[in-house]
Scaffold this motif. Structure first.
Motif, PDB file in Angstrom:
ATOM      1  N   VAL A 175       0.828  -1.214   0.000  1.00 20.61           N
ATOM      2  CA  VAL A 175       0.000   0.000   0.000  1.00 20.61           C
ATOM      3  C   VAL A 175       0.859   1.260   0.000  1.00 20.61           C
ATOM      4  O   VAL A 175       1.732   1.435   0.860  1.00 20.61           O
ATOM      5  CB  VAL A 175      -0.918   0.020   1.244  1.00 20.61           C
ATOM      6  N   PHE A 176       0.568   2.132  -0.952  1.00 17.50           N
ATOM      7  CA  PHE A 176       1.265   3.411  -1.039  1.00 17.50           C
ATOM      8  C   PHE A 176       0.399   4.477  -0.371  1.00 17.50           C
ATOM      9  O   PHE A 176      -0.795   4.583  -0.643  1.00 17.50           O
ATOM     10  CB  PHE A 176       1.536   3.766  -2.499  1.00 17.50           C
ATOM     11  N   ALA A 177       1.035   5.260   0.499  1.00 17.47           N
ATOM     12  CA  ALA A 177       0.294   6.276   1.255  1.00 17.47           C
ATOM     13  C   ALA A 177       1.184   7.489   1.489  1.00 17.47           C
ATOM     14  O   ALA A 177       2.408   7.377   1.598  1.00 17.47           O
ATOM     15  CB  ALA A 177      -0.184   5.705   2.589  1.00 17.47           C
ATOM     16  N   ARG A 178       0.536   8.638   1.579  1.00 15.22           N
ATOM     17  CA  ARG A 178       1.261   9.887   1.813  1.00 15.22           C
ATOM     18  C   ARG A 178       1.458  10.088   3.317  1.00 15.22           C
ATOM     19  O   ARG A 178       0.507  10.008   4.095  1.00 15.22           O
ATOM     20  CB  ARG A 178       0.469  11.046   1.212  1.00 15.22           C
ATOM     21  N   ALA A 190       5.164   6.935   1.207  1.00 16.32           N
ATOM     22  CA  ALA A 190       5.766   5.730   1.766  1.00 16.32           C
ATOM     23  C   ALA A 190       4.981   4.520   1.281  1.00 16.32           C
ATOM     24  O   ALA A 190       3.890   4.645   0.719  1.00 16.32           O
ATOM     25  CB  ALA A 190       5.756   5.788   3.294  1.00 16.32           C
ATOM     26  N   VAL A 191       5.544   3.337   1.489  1.00 12.67           N
ATOM     27  CA  VAL A 191       4.855   2.111   1.092  1.00 12.67           C
ATOM     28  C   VAL A 191       4.855   1.150   2.276  1.00 12.67           C
ATOM     29  O   VAL A 191       5.864   0.999   2.975  1.00 12.67           O
ATOM     30  CB  VAL A 191       5.478   1.487  -0.182  1.00 12.67           C
ATOM     31  N   PHE A 192       3.702   0.521   2.505  1.00 16.49           N
ATOM     32  CA  PHE A 192       3.499  -0.330   3.670  1.00 16.49           C
ATOM     33  C   PHE A 192       3.039  -1.731   3.254  1.00 16.49           C
ATOM     34  O   PHE A 192       2.358  -1.893   2.234  1.00 16.49           O
ATOM     35  CB  PHE A 192       2.436   0.283   4.590  1.00 16.49           C
ATOM     36  N   GLY A 229       5.437  -0.455  12.948  1.00 18.64           N
ATOM     37  CA  GLY A 229       6.534   0.176  12.224  1.00 18.64           C
ATOM     38  C   GLY A 229       7.238  -0.771  11.285  1.00 18.64           C
ATOM     39  O   GLY A 229       7.780  -0.350  10.253  1.00 18.64           O
ATOM     40  N   SER A 230       7.220  -2.064  11.592  1.00 20.74           N
ATOM     41  CA  SER A 230       7.879  -3.065  10.743  1.00 20.74           C
ATOM     42  C   SER A 230       7.180  -3.228   9.394  1.00 20.74           C
ATOM     43  O   SER A 230       7.710  -3.877   8.489  1.00 20.74           O
ATOM     44  CB  SER A 230       7.920  -4.421  11.453  1.00 20.74           C
ATOM     45  N   SER A 236      11.852   3.242   5.781  1.00 19.30           N
ATOM     46  CA  SER A 236      12.000   4.657   5.446  1.00 19.30           C
ATOM     47  C   SER A 236      10.725   5.215   4.832  1.00 19.30           C
ATOM     48  O   SER A 236      10.105   4.578   3.983  1.00 19.30           O
ATOM     49  CB  SER A 236      13.153   4.849   4.464  1.00 19.30           C
ATOM     50  N   GLU A 237      10.392   6.446   5.242  1.00 21.47           N
ATOM     51  CA  GLU A 237       9.196   7.097   4.698  1.00 21.47           C
ATOM     52  C   GLU A 237       9.392   7.561   3.258  1.00 21.47           C
ATOM     53  O   GLU A 237       8.426   7.843   2.555  1.00 21.47           O
ATOM     54  CB  GLU A 237       8.844   8.324   5.545  1.00 21.47           C
TER      55      GLU A 237
END
Length: 393
Positions: A175-178, A190-192, A229-230, A236-237
């Motif tokens: 997931v890509f998010a600002r 960032a991507v999660f 956070g993992s 990295s953001e």
């Protein structure tokens, strides 16, 4: 320049097995895939056993480890049949899997990549959203720190994604998010890694599309989805935008190759029909205007194949990872649209009938000019890139 993990000899065997699978197991069942809007479970299992869910994942993580030059050869074989087959494992190998391969931490890779490579985990690339398609800079999905301490950070993700491939069957969303507005330090994206069962993740109804039956897409909503956070890729953001752009550029070369494979199928169907169908007792392939259409098809296929192979080579040597992928994607996806259109024309009225392969191909390939960046976006990348390079001289 990286050295291929798979030797030429071994790859020839992989390619031969894939070609045999596509043409003897999948092609005869294309109508079943279309009618049922799903790839049969036995074909899925066969693809898993062949390693197709992880052909582009490094061997270290359980994949076949094909480089991009080998990837495009495989894609040209996969494009010969219903594109739903390739779509089933495309995101694992491509835009979703490559984010992890290229940018994930060692912990993230060991947690997810083996499952992705085996097909036990279906990964989905969640970038596109209303108002942010081919250009991710318009992204509205947000990720904010939840106030937890720095040594145990957590994020809350909120937003809506659209047209997400494999969303209905996904186990993991990339997931890509600002995380902040774009500034001098970067795009703020960032991507999660978000497991599908995480509370607040909701997958919408399966989309009803013009073509590509059996390739499932859907909206995905993230409502105050809490991840540790993992889950932040690379820790990295500022990795997200670069990861998206690199993954998409690589994916464009793959899609170009897929288009070449489908164009070859449309050409083969056209030649076969022209050689046997008659008009006034004469095979239509003996008419010069039909021959001219076939000639245009063949020329497009040969040009596309050469361009794809050259672009893959330039990717591996790192000679060009921006302009050439866009040029290949632009040319080959536009080319297959013209080849498919000519195929319908050559078939005449029968080409407009359901259950005739060229009718399905005509609908299927229309999407290729839209995803992984529209043809218009590719033109901007190519033209803008060349002008900027000239201005720097």
């Amino acid at each position: 320049m990286t050295t291929a993990e798979v030797s030429d000899e071994d790859f020839r065997e992989v390619l031969a097995q894939t070609r045999h699978f596509v043409r003897t197991a999948v092609v005869p069942r294309e109508q079943e895939i279309l009618t049922d809007d799903r790839v049969p479970d036995d074909l899925r299992e066969q693809a898993k056993k062949m390693g197709l869910f992880g052909y582009a994942i490094p061997q270290e993580w359980g994949g076949l480890g094909l480089d991009l030059a080998q990837d495009v050869e495989l894609a040209m074989e996969l494009g010969y049949t219903s594109l739903a087959l390739r779509s089933m494992f495309g995101t694992n190998n491509g835009i979703a899997g490559q984010v992890l391969v290229g940018y994930g931490t060692d912990e993230q890779k060991s947690r997810w990549l083996e499952g992705i490579a085996s097909g036990d985990v279906v990964a989905s690339f969640a970038l596109t959203e209303p108002g942010a398609g081919s250009n991710p800079s318009g992204l509205r999905t947000k990720a904010v720190r939840d106030g937890s301490p720095d040594d145990d950070p957590a994020w809350i993700i909120t937003g809506q994604k659209q047209y997400i491939t494999n969303a209905p069957t996904a186990d993991l969303f990339v997931v890509f998010a600002r995380t902040r507005p774009a500034d001098a330090n970067g795009a703020g994206i960032a991507v999660f890694l978000v497991p599908a069962e995480t509370p607040g993740v909701e997958v919408g109804a399966k989309d009803k599309k013009m073509g590509q039956e059996g390739a499932w897409t859907a909206d995905v909503n993230f409502s105050d989805v809490r991840v540790p956070g993992s889950a932040l890729v690379g820790g990295s953001e500022d990795i997200g935008y670069r990861a998206a752009m690199t993954s998409l550029a690589r994916g464009r070369v793959h899609i170009a190759a897929l288009a070449v494979g489908t164009a070859q199928r449309a050409l083969d169907e056209s030649v076969s029909y022209a050689a046997t169908a008659t008009q006034g007792g004469t095979a239509i392939g003996e008419f010069q205007l039909v021959q001219a259409m076939i000639a245009d098809q063949q020329t497009g296929v040969l040009a596309g194949r050469a361009l794809v192979r050259d672009t893959a080579r330039k990717w591996i040597t790192e000679e060009d990872r921006r302009i050439a992928p866009s040029a290949a994607k632009l040319f080959c996806t536009e080319m297959v649209g013209k080849v498919a259109d000519l195929a319908v024309q050559i078939h005449g009225g029968s080409g407009y009938m359901r259950e005739v392969p060229v009718e399905r191909i005509y609908r299927d390939v229309r999407l290729l000019r839209l995803y992984e960046g529209t043809s218009e976006i590719q033109r901007l990348i190519i033209g803008g890139g060349l002008v900027k390079a000239a201005q720097k001289r």
